[in-house]
Design a protein around this motif. Structure first.
Motif, short mmCIF file in Angstrom:
data_model
loop_
_atom_site.label_atom_id
_atom_site.label_comp_id
_atom_site.label_asym_id
_atom_site.label_seq_id
_atom_site.Cartn_x
_atom_site.Cartn_y
_atom_site.Cartn_z
N ASN A 1 1.43 29.86 -25.22
CA ASN A 1 0.56 31.00 -25.50
C ASN A 1 1.39 32.25 -25.75
OD1 ASN A 1 -0.92 33.52 -24.56
ND2 ASN A 1 -2.62 32.09 -24.62
N THR A 2 2.34 32.51 -24.88
CA THR A 2 3.14 33.73 -25.00
C THR A 2 4.09 33.70 -26.19
OG1 THR A 2 4.82 32.85 -23.47
CG2 THR A 2 3.04 34.15 -22.52
N THR A 3 4.53 32.51 -26.60
CA THR A 3 5.46 32.38 -27.73
C THR A 3 4.75 32.04 -29.04
OG1 THR A 3 5.86 30.06 -27.14
CG2 THR A 3 7.37 31.71 -26.24
N GLN A 4 3.42 31.88 -28.96
CA GLN A 4 2.60 31.55 -30.12
C GLN A 4 3.08 30.27 -30.82
OE1 GLN A 4 1.67 34.87 -32.71
NE2 GLN A 4 2.02 36.36 -31.08
N THR A 5 3.41 29.28 -30.00
CA THR A 5 3.88 27.98 -30.53
C THR A 5 2.91 26.86 -30.17
OG1 THR A 5 5.21 27.67 -28.52
CG2 THR A 5 6.31 28.65 -30.43
N GLY A 6 1.67 27.22 -29.83
CA GLY A 6 0.72 26.22 -29.37
C GLY A 6 0.43 25.12 -30.38
N GLU A 7 0.14 25.53 -31.65
CA GLU A 7 -0.22 24.53 -32.65
C GLU A 7 0.93 23.56 -32.90
OE1 GLU A 7 -1.03 27.69 -33.01
OE2 GLU A 7 -3.19 27.71 -33.28
N ARG A 8 2.15 24.08 -32.97
CA ARG A 8 3.32 23.21 -33.22
C ARG A 8 3.53 22.24 -32.07
NH1 ARG A 8 8.81 26.30 -33.99
NH2 ARG A 8 8.58 26.49 -31.73
N CYS A 9 3.44 22.73 -30.85
CA CYS A 9 3.61 21.87 -29.68
C CYS A 9 2.49 20.83 -29.61
CB CYS A 9 3.64 22.71 -28.41
SG CYS A 9 3.96 21.78 -26.90
N TYR A 10 1.29 21.26 -29.94
CA TYR A 10 0.14 20.35 -29.91
C TYR A 10 0.34 19.21 -30.90
CZ TYR A 10 -4.63 18.62 -30.38
OH TYR A 10 -5.72 17.81 -30.43
N ARG A 11 0.75 19.55 -32.13
CA ARG A 11 0.96 18.52 -33.14
C ARG A 11 2.05 17.54 -32.72
NH1 ARG A 11 0.15 23.00 -36.66
NH2 ARG A 11 2.41 23.30 -36.83
N THR A 12 3.08 18.06 -32.06
CA THR A 12 4.16 17.19 -31.59
C THR A 12 3.66 16.22 -30.53
OG1 THR A 12 5.82 18.90 -32.02
CG2 THR A 12 6.43 17.14 -30.49
N LEU A 13 2.91 16.73 -29.55
CA LEU A 13 2.38 15.87 -28.50
C LEU A 13 1.43 14.81 -29.07
CD1 LEU A 13 1.56 18.46 -25.67
CD2 LEU A 13 3.44 16.81 -25.72
N LYS A 14 0.62 15.22 -30.04
CA LYS A 14 -0.33 14.29 -30.65
C LYS A 14 0.41 13.20 -31.41
CE LYS A 14 -4.48 14.15 -33.52
NZ LYS A 14 -5.50 14.93 -34.24
N SER A 15 1.45 13.58 -32.14
CA SER A 15 2.23 12.62 -32.92
C SER A 15 2.91 11.61 -32.00
CB SER A 15 3.27 13.35 -33.77
OG SER A 15 4.09 12.44 -34.46
N VAL A 16 3.50 12.10 -30.93
CA VAL A 16 4.17 11.21 -29.97
C VAL A 16 3.18 10.24 -29.36
CG1 VAL A 16 5.36 11.13 -27.75
CG2 VAL A 16 6.03 12.82 -29.45
N SER A 17 1.99 10.75 -29.01
CA SER A 17 0.95 9.90 -28.41
C SER A 17 0.53 8.79 -29.37
CB SER A 17 -0.25 10.76 -28.02
OG SER A 17 -1.31 9.96 -27.55
#
Length: 434
Positions: free
Chosen positions: A72-88
């Motif tokens: 939230n503070t670094t505004q990297t939520g969407e990128r991190c989310y896509r990474t977690l989804k891809s790994v899953s």
């Protein structure tokens, strides 16, 4: 033992109750809402030192919420989310997922509560209509979170159907249409599920057909033609349509939920069953980026999100052994939802977090449907299920005026159905409509 450059005795977040995670996380949320950068950095550092995905429940809770707060503070939520989804998705395995699901159902009624309530209500509706009109076909349209349950609801339904219809009416033809929204299952996983279901149906001697509609982008855009209703059931006086929604509606945008319920009404179902997690305040992303926004929307949203997952993590802690791969997998699944709620602006990231309370869902459904009172037999089935688990923690609750907006509210704002409670907190809601 690790030492820290602060005195625990001087910090109000660390007192004798040991519940430091909630207090620190709430302090950090307030700092983010107030845009207090120095306090944010200090609290994130403290949380990073204390949190661990492999520690006790406080450490694990802090770990997953820390990830969301940092994004939230670094505004990297969407990128991190896509990474977690891809790994899953890459690591998705039918055998490992099935093992996790079955173990979860063995130690907790979190998913089986809705399965038992819905199955019993659907079967009861079919038998009642079948005896009156000699209906011989049952088309179940399943709009549920099947990426997390792998359709484990339906074998027990087929078994009950085979047992009870052998006495009352001829075993009907069953068509099961699975609608998978956004998060698609791999083709290999889908094939495995279909083959297992067909094999089990043959064993139960139930005429059975299963179809999967995979990767639907928007639920409100699904048509009767897509579901195969027009061709087979719309003018078939021998068919009954049942719609099952177990966790499948909270992924719909709030503004489109009426459209979806209206679409369900157009199918002319004999019964609609709905099961949802009991939560509120996280209907939309918590993200706020407007510098002129001085309200505490983020804090309120964060508090509700934290409340819900605190209950969930405590439940997992007591249900599983201290070291459990299945528990870790379930918690990691939650981490993506937490991240989506707290740090993603992109609506496409928000798959599974738009929870509402039972009273809110009841108000929505009353615009199109009439509630069905769950019979004593249905309630008894659910009670029998709960007895298999920790009775001091799990309990069943019937609706009361205290769950509505006010005790003197109109019928349109009354809650329907039944609740599953964990430690006196309602966590899941189930109801039926026609």
């Amino acid at each position: 033992m690790t030492s820290y450059p602060w005195n625990y005795s001087d910090d109000p977040c660390f007192d004798d109750d040991g519940k430091w995670a909630t207090k620190l996380l709430m302090e950090c949320a307030r700092a983010i809402n107030d845009r207090d950068s120095s306090k944010i950095q200090h609290l994130l550092w403290m949380l990073n030192e204390l949190a661990s995905p492999y520690g006790d429940s406080e450490q694990r809770l802090a770990s997953y919420f820390l990830q969301a707060l940092f994004c939230n503070t670094t505004q990297t939520g969407e990128r991190c989310y896509r990474t977690l989804k891809s790994v899953s998705e890459k690591n998705q395995s039918f055998d490992s997922a099935r093992k996790m699901i079955l173990k979860f159902q063995e130690v907790s009624p979190w998913t089986t509560f809705g399965h038992v309530a819905s199955n019993a209500a659907i079967l009861e509706a079919f038998l009642e209509t079948g005896e009156e009109n000699r209906k011989k076909k049952l088309h179940i349209i399943d709009i549920s979170n099947n990426t997390s349950t792998l359709c484990t609801q339906w074998p027990t339904f087929l078994e009950s159907l085979a047992t009870k219809t052998s006495v009352h009416v001829e075993t009907p033809q069953v068509k099961l249409t699975i609608v998978l929204v956004k998060e698609s299952l791999k083709g290999s996983v889908m094939n495995e599920i279909c083959q297992r279901m067909e094999k089990f149906a043959r064993l139960m001697r139930v005429p059975f057909e299963i179809n999967m509609i995979n990767g639907v982008e928007h639920l409100w855009m699904v048509t009767k033609e897509k579901l195969g209703v027009v061709e087979e059931e719309e003018e078939d006086d021998e068919a009954i349509i049942a719609v099952n929604c177990a966790g499948g509606l909270r992924g719909v945008e709030k503004g489109k939920r009426g459209n979806v319920i209206g679409m369900l009404k157009s199918l002319n179902p004999r019964i609609v069953t709905i099961v949802e997690e009991e939560g509120g305040g996280s209907g939309d992303s918590c993200i706020t980026r407007n510098d002129d926004d001085s309200d505490d929307n983020f804090v309120k949203c964060f508090e509700e999100c934290l409340r819900f997952y605190k209950i969930y993590f405590d439940m997992l802690e007591e249900s599983f052994a201290t070291i459990s791969n299945e528990k870790l997998m379930l918690e990691r699944e939650c981490s993506r939802d937490i991240l989506s709620v707290l740090s993603c602006n992109d609506n496409n990231s928000s798959d599974d977090h738009r929870r509402e309370r039972g009273v809110e869902w009841s108000m929505r459904f009353r615009e199109y449907f009439t509630p069905i009172n769950l019979s004593d037999d249905v309630v008894d089935d659910v009670k029998a299920l709960i007895k298999r688990y920790n009775r001091s923690r799990w309990s069943l609750m019937m609706p009361s005026s205290s769950l509505s907006s006010s005790s003197s509210s109109s019928s349109s704002s009354q809650v329907e159905g039944i609740y599953l409670k964990w430690s006196d907190e309602p966590v899941l809601w189930a109801s039926a409509w026609k």
